[in-house]
Design a protein around this motif. Structure first.
Motif, PDB file in Angstrom:
ATOM      1  N   THR A  53       0.724  -1.111   0.212  1.00  0.00           N
ATOM      2  CA  THR A  53      -0.106   0.026  -0.011  1.00  0.00           C
ATOM      3  C   THR A  53       0.784   1.268  -0.081  1.00  0.00           C
ATOM      4  OG1 THR A  53      -1.627  -1.321   1.208  1.00  0.00           O
ATOM      5  CG2 THR A  53      -1.925   1.099   1.084  1.00  0.00           C
TER       6      THR A  53
ATOM      7  N   SER B 214       2.221   2.078  -3.405  1.00  0.00           N
ATOM      8  CA  SER B 214       1.334   2.448  -4.357  1.00  0.00           C
ATOM      9  C   SER B 214       1.041   3.898  -3.986  1.00  0.00           C
ATOM     10  CB  SER B 214       0.129   1.799  -4.246  1.00  0.00           C
ATOM     11  OG  SER B 214       0.449   0.359  -4.331  1.00  0.00           O
ATOM     12  N   CYS B 215       0.959   4.240  -2.844  1.00  0.00           N
ATOM     13  CA  CYS B 215       0.709   5.732  -2.214  1.00  0.00           C
ATOM     14  C   CYS B 215       1.911   6.665  -2.758  1.00  0.00           C
ATOM     15  CB  CYS B 215       0.318   5.663  -0.849  1.00  0.00           C
ATOM     16  SG  CYS B 215      -1.244   5.035  -0.471  1.00  0.00           S
TER      17      CYS B 215
ATOM     18  N   SER C 106      -4.078  -5.287  -2.337  1.00  0.00           N
ATOM     19  CA  SER C 106      -3.010  -4.305  -2.239  1.00  0.00           C
ATOM     20  C   SER C 106      -1.918  -4.853  -3.198  1.00  0.00           C
ATOM     21  CB  SER C 106      -2.492  -4.148  -0.924  1.00  0.00           C
ATOM     22  OG  SER C 106      -1.852  -5.232  -0.539  1.00  0.00           O
TER      23      SER C 106
ATOM     24  N   LEU D  33      -0.858  -2.562  -6.725  1.00  0.00           N
ATOM     25  CA  LEU D  33       0.355  -2.172  -6.976  1.00  0.00           C
ATOM     26  C   LEU D  33       0.954  -2.307  -8.220  1.00  0.00           C
ATOM     27  CD1 LEU D  33       3.012  -0.859  -6.178  1.00  0.00           C
ATOM     28  CD2 LEU D  33       3.846  -2.845  -5.030  1.00  0.00           C
TER      29      LEU D  33
ATOM     30  N   LEU E  52      -0.906  -0.371 -10.641  1.00  0.00           N
ATOM     31  CA  LEU E  52      -0.633   0.971 -10.753  1.00  0.00           C
ATOM     32  C   LEU E  52       0.699   1.169 -11.469  1.00  0.00           C
ATOM     33  CD1 LEU E  52      -1.487   3.752  -9.747  1.00  0.00           C
ATOM     34  CD2 LEU E  52      -0.018   3.510  -7.705  1.00  0.00           C
TER      35      LEU E  52
ATOM     36  N   CYS F 195      -5.903   4.638  -4.603  1.00  0.00           N
ATOM     37  CA  CYS F 195      -4.960   4.406  -3.522  1.00  0.00           C
ATOM     38  C   CYS F 195      -5.598   4.803  -2.302  1.00  0.00           C
ATOM     39  CB  CYS F 195      -3.947   5.652  -3.841  1.00  0.00           C
ATOM     40  SG  CYS F 195      -2.540   5.050  -5.099  1.00  0.00           S
TER      41      CYS F 195
ATOM     42  N   LEU G 129       0.784   9.229   1.087  1.00  0.00           N
ATOM     43  CA  LEU G 129       0.782   9.835  -0.045  1.00  0.00           C
ATOM     44  C   LEU G 129       2.040  10.768  -0.430  1.00  0.00           C
ATOM     45  CD1 LEU G 129      -2.855  10.402  -0.899  1.00  0.00           C
ATOM     46  CD2 LEU G 129      -1.556   9.272  -2.416  1.00  0.00           C
TER      47      LEU G 129
END
Lengths: 317, 429
Positions: free
Chosen positions: A23, A26-27, A164, A168, A171, A213, A230
């Motif tokens: 996670t 990704s963020c 998650s 990823l 993304l 996200c 983020l």
């Protein structure tokens, strides 16, 4: 046979830890765009404003199926972006205030819905908004090494973990495919327009990815700590480089570091000091990712004209 | 005496009455402080600061209740919250001064890092098992109904104090909001005033924590202020309106959440103020959506009317003997209007006495013809003016004059006429 201690680790900590890692990466990836495009406040706004979308998604699906929640969140973030724009331009209200009004009304709506839903025993409560449910991602791993990677064992992994990692991958592919488009739009919208790209479409795409996200992170860290995931790694990268590739790489490194330091600190830190408890992993990861700005600052590049620039920054605000 | 008076004006038991009174006072203070913040463009800074009060609140609880064993004391808890909120303000200033990060990013970083610390500390309280007893959960989403009368009194006094403090420095704040540089000349430096404003805002956030909660208190500051902004362009009117909207939202929201169980006070109060915002945004004169819509329709109508009259004047010139009767369908379709606008246009013609529509014909009056004549003159004047004073190509003149002529009132038209005559005289010499 898997040793007992390792088995405990696998069932209690491995899945939450890895979920947090995926996670966070990704963020951090999407955070780069927010930071570079000076849209950090949009991250702040979207993370609050998707709450009603998420709750409605939960109510509609009634299960833990992920798709309605994604759709709900995407619609909510779209509504937010449009409403902020209307209040700002039609109502002639300054951008910060119009954002604040819109996202806090949406958030309040989400909180109200959650309280109503919690009464109906849907697997969602107000605490989840605050700190997620990372600690509840248990797994019952098999007892032998041979079975560990069998389908039957892996299929019992918590859905949040699976989502998650899939997100990823999705993304990373999206960013790889749209690498050039995203960058040109980030730095030179008019140039992008002349190349036949639509800055509006790409902007909408980016915001939808940020909203996604937030959804992926919602179960893990809640609505508010996702802002740390983020922004902080990308901000740390911003302190250390002006090169775009390095920026992305560093942000990923910082996001992984934050979880690698934060998660064990929360889980094992207090017991190492002799207290029988653990801290909130999500909260600790957020704090660590913020504190990582300090080494980034000390190791980072100093702008040659930074003093001048900072003074300008202060006087213009 | 006071209790009797209270029960005359407010519903419920004494406790509920005190909660209503104090939440209303809080709303008034929020409206005033929020207006200053919105005008000074500090709304989202305070969003960060209000999230950042959480670690101080929880730390104060851990220190005084968990370690020192005091009973829960609202003033101590709120002092902790105030301190961490102010520390966050310092952190924002520091990050802005010493790093290259921009303000929007710094706000997000401070907000989430402080909140993370608060959540981590909160998990310790939960292990201690006293979180729910101490009512710390109430501080997150707000629980006005659960407040004791003595807590409500504290909140009431603090809210009134904050409102008075804001009023004392009103002149200075006004300068800060509209002309910070001029304010510098006037005495107090903008830096000090800014700090005072942020301190005031954090103070209002902190006293609202128990009733509205950490997450939504900033909304209660901003929303009444923005709602008030739609109605007025005057500083003092905006402050009074925002205070009224804030007070009303607090009062109505607190009654609603007390009347129905399972409605968290913070969310209900904020949504109530959201209703005020929505109404203001829709119907406020000048800035509201509806009035903007009406203005646009009016302008459209006026343009259509002008074009229609000019069209009629043209055909009158080519055929002076005509009966002042024109086929409506031709004229109206020319303006590219839908049927509602056609209806409004014919209404408008009748109201102004320029003519009326009967069946498929438009009859035009003397007044209408003189108006049409004047409009045509205006249009020609604009074309002439543009041809002499601008670099526009001749083929564009007609369209540009079309766009501009509607803004031409009689005063301006006379000036234009004079300017053109002077020009002619110059050219003649």
């Amino acid at each position: 046979m898997i040793p007992q201690s390792l088995h405990t680790l696998l069932s209690l900590d491995a899945v939450p830890f890895l979920t947090a890692v995926f996670t966070a990466i990704s963020c951090a990836l999407m955070g780069n765009y927010l930071v570079l495009r000076r849209l950090s406040l949009m991250g702040d706004a979207i993370s609050h404003a998707v709450l009603p979308g998420i709750v409605i998604g939960f109510i509609v699906s009634g299960t833990r199926s992920a798709l309605p929640v994604f759709v709900g969140a995407a619609i909510a973030s779209l509504i937010t972006v449009v409403l902020v724009d209307i209040v700002r331009h039609r109502g002639k209200i300054e951008s910060g205030a119009s954002m604040g009004v819109v996202f806090s009304i949406m958030f309040a709506g989400g909180v109200l819905m959650i309280e109503r839903v919690a009464a109906r025993n849907i697997d969602l409560d107000a605490d989840c908004v605050l700190h997620g449910q990372l600690e509840t991602f248990f797994w019952h791993p098999p007892t032998t090494w041979a079975e560990l990677f069998s389908w039957s064992a892996l299929s019992t992994l918590p859905m949040e973990f699976v989502v998650s990692i899939l997100f990823l991958i999705f993304l990373a592919i999206s960013i790889y495919v749209f690498w050039k488009e995203f960058l040109i739009v980030s730095f030179d919208g008019e140039h992008a327009y002349s190349l036949g790209m639509s800055p509006r479409v790409i902007h909408a795409l980016q915001m939808a990815l940020v909203a996604s996200c937030v959804v992926v992170a919602f179960r893990a860290v809640g609505s508010i700590l996702v802002i740390a995931m983020l922004l902080c790694p990308a901000a740390a990268a911003r302190l250390m480089t002006d090169r775009i590739g390095t920026h992305f790489l560093l942000s990923v490194v910082f996001s992984i570091l934050a979880v690698f330091i934060g998660y064990p600190l929360a889980s094992f830190g207090p017991s190492a000091l002799g207290y029988e408890m653990s801290l909130s992993a999500a909260g600790t990861i957020a704090v660590v990712s913020g504190l990582l700005l300090l080494p980034a600052f000390l190791l980072g590049i100093q702008d040659r004209n930074s003093i001048l620039e900072n003074q300008q920054k202060l006087t213009t605000h | 005496m006071f209790k009797e008076w209270l029960s005359l004006v407010l519903p419920g038991a004494y406790n509920t009455q005190m909660v209503l009174l104090s939440v209303t006072a809080l709303g008034v203070a929020s409206g005033i402080a929020g207006s200053l913040l919105v005008l000074r463009k500090r709304a989202l800074v305070v969003d960060a600061l209000s999230h950042a009060t959480l670690p101080g609140l929880v730390a104060a609880y851990l220190l005084f209740v968990g370690i020192l064993g005091y009973s829960r004391n609202l003033t101590l808890l709120l002092s902790g919250a105030l301190i961490s909120g102010l520390l966050a303000a310092q952190a924002i200033q520091g990050l802005l001064r010493f790093t290259r990060l921009r303000e929007d990013l710094v706000i997000g970083i401070v907000l989430s890092t402080y909140f993370g610390l608060g959540i981590a500390l909160l998990s310790i309280v939960q292990v201690l098992g006293r979180g729910s007893e101490g009512g710390l959960n109430h501080f997150i989403y707000g629980q006005a109904a659960a407040m004791s009368a003595s807590d409500a009194w504290i909140m009431f006094y603090c809210a009134v104090g904050a409102a008075i403090l804001a009023s004392l420095f009103l002149k200075e704040f006004r300068l800060l909001c509209f002309d910070a540089d001029f304010g510098k000349v006037g005495g107090m430096s903008p830096g000090i005033l800014d700090s005072l404003l942020l301190t005031l805002a954090v103070f209002v956030v902190v006293i609202g924590l128990q009733a509205v909660g950490v997450l939504l208190m900033v909304a209660f500051l901003i929303i009444p202020a923005v709602a008030a902004r739609f109605w007025t362009e005057r500083f003092s009117t905006m402050l009074i309106l925002a205070a009224a909207i804030g007070g009303a939202s607090g009062f109505i929201g607190a009654i609603l959440s007390a009347s129905f169980s399972g409605f968290p006070a913070g969310a209900v109060i904020v949504l109530t103020s959201g209703v005020f915002f929505t109404i203001s945004f829709l119907i406020a004169p000048r800035r509201g959506l509806l009035s903007a819509f009406i203005r646009r329709i009016r302008l459209q109508m006026r343009i259509a009317e002008d074009h229609l009259l000019r069209e009629i004047y043209q055909s009158l010139k080519t055929d002076p003997a005509s009966s002042r009767r024109y086929p409506a369908s031709d004229l109206l379709t020319l303006q590219d209007l839908d049927w509602t606008s056609e209806f409004w246009l014919s209404q408008r013609l009748r109201r102004k006495g320029y003519g009326h529509k009967a069946g498929d014909s438009i009859f035009i009056t003397d007044l209408g013809i003189s108006r049409a004549k004047r409009l045509t003159e205006h249009h020609e004047m604009w074309e002439q003016y543009l041809s002499q004073h601008s670099d526009l190509d001749a083929s564009h003149l007609h369209h540009s004059a079309d766009l501009a002529e509607h803004a031409l009132d009689d005063d301006l038209a006379d000036k234009l006429k004079k300017a053109l005559q002077d020009k002619d005289v110059e050219a003649g010499q």
